[in-house]
Design a protein around this motif. Structure first.
Motif, PDB file in Angstrom:
ATOM      1  N   GLN A  61      -7.627  10.830   4.732  1.00 36.51           N
ATOM      2  CA  GLN A  61      -5.982  11.174   5.503  1.00 36.51           C
ATOM      3  C   GLN A  61      -5.629  11.836   4.404  1.00 36.51           C
ATOM      4  N   GLY A  62      -5.139  12.331   3.606  1.00 33.14           N
ATOM      5  CA  GLY A  62      -4.098  12.859   2.754  1.00 33.14           C
ATOM      6  C   GLY A  62      -2.716  11.919   2.510  1.00 33.14           C
ATOM      7  N   GLY A  63      -2.834  10.289   3.242  1.00 33.38           N
ATOM      8  CA  GLY A  63      -1.621   9.368   3.248  1.00 33.38           C
ATOM      9  C   GLY A  63      -2.639   8.250   2.465  1.00 33.38           C
ATOM     10  N   PHE A  64      -1.893   6.962   2.143  1.00 27.72           N
ATOM     11  CA  PHE A  64      -1.982   5.919   0.906  1.00 27.72           C
ATOM     12  C   PHE A  64      -1.956   4.712   1.658  1.00 27.72           C
ATOM     13  N   ALA A  65      -2.593   3.556   1.308  1.00 25.47           N
ATOM     14  CA  ALA A  65      -2.815   2.168   1.669  1.00 25.47           C
ATOM     15  C   ALA A  65      -2.141   1.607   0.966  1.00 25.47           C
ATOM     16  N   ARG A  66      -1.975   0.269   1.270  1.00 25.56           N
ATOM     17  CA  ARG A  66      -1.020  -0.693   0.823  1.00 25.56           C
ATOM     18  C   ARG A  66      -2.125  -2.536   1.666  1.00 25.56           C
ATOM     19  N   ASP A  67      -2.861  -3.211   0.817  1.00 24.04           N
ATOM     20  CA  ASP A  67      -3.649  -4.610   1.477  1.00 24.04           C
ATOM     21  C   ASP A  67      -2.940  -5.413   1.194  1.00 24.04           C
ATOM     22  N   TYR A  68      -2.392  -6.323   1.272  1.00 28.93           N
ATOM     23  CA  TYR A  68      -1.819  -7.908   1.536  1.00 28.93           C
ATOM     24  C   TYR A  68      -3.055  -9.124   1.988  1.00 28.93           C
ATOM     25  N   THR A  69      -2.836 -10.140   1.619  1.00 28.82           N
ATOM     26  CA  THR A  69      -4.013 -10.999   1.961  1.00 28.82           C
ATOM     27  C   THR A  69      -3.227 -12.163   2.504  1.00 28.82           C
ATOM     28  N   VAL A  70      -3.570 -12.691   3.926  1.00 29.41           N
ATOM     29  CA  VAL A  70      -2.744 -14.266   4.334  1.00 29.41           C
ATOM     30  C   VAL A  70      -3.867 -14.767   4.993  1.00 29.41           C
ATOM     31  N   LYS A  71      -3.206 -16.641   4.967  1.00 29.76           N
ATOM     32  CA  LYS A  71      -4.516 -17.078   5.206  1.00 29.76           C
ATOM     33  C   LYS A  71      -3.706 -17.482   6.982  1.00 29.76           C
TER      34      LYS A  71
END
Length: 152
Positions: A61-71
């Motif tokens: 959609q023109g933007g960006f994402a960053r993912d983080y993992t957490v338990k």
């Protein structure tokens, strides 16, 4: 007879080469996919100051994402707070099976920051996804995941 044997040998050679090429391409594609997607572990403080860049996951959609993992553990109550002066933020919590558990676009204060509350229904590894709304872009952000405790 020899020419027939040579013809069969050529067909086998072409087929073997084609299968080898397909296997190399599939292996390279698999390795490339695994190299591209690598969520970051959320620090033990459950707080991070970071930046979205055009090198992060494109949202389509023109933007960006960053993912983080957490338990997270079943029954935990969370508050996930995402703030940015650079872009209109959206926070998404993805469950162990990849489904969306909760999502928030704008916080209750009327800003373009994001705040969500949720209860965890299954113990496992979750993804906290930071992304920009539409084409609002890139820039610095602060993410904080808080495990809420019942009031006594």
């Amino acid at each position: 007879m020899i020419s027939k044997t040579v013809a069969v040998f050529r067909q086998l050679l072409v087929m073997s080469t084609t299968l080898l090429t397909i296997e190399i391409t599939a292996t390279a594609s698999f390795a490339q996919v695994n190299k591209v997607y690598s969520p970051l572990p959320l620090p033990s403080t459950y707080e991070v100051t970071d930046s979205l860049t055009d090198k992060d996951i494109p949202t389509g959609q023109g933007g960006f994402a960053r993912d983080y993992t957490v338990k997270l553990n079943k029954g935990e109550n969370l508050a996930v707070d995402l703030a940015s002066d650079s872009f209109d933020s959206i926070i998404t919590l993805l469950g162990p099976n990849g489904s969306t558990v909760a999502e928030n676009d704008d916080g209750p204060d009327g800003s373009s920051n994001s705040l969500l509350f949720t209860r965890i229904s299954e113990t496992g590894s979750y993804i906290v996804r930071v992304r920009s709304f539409g084409e609002t872009g890139v820039g610095a952000f602060k993410l904080k995941v808080t495990r809420l405790q019942p009031v006594k």
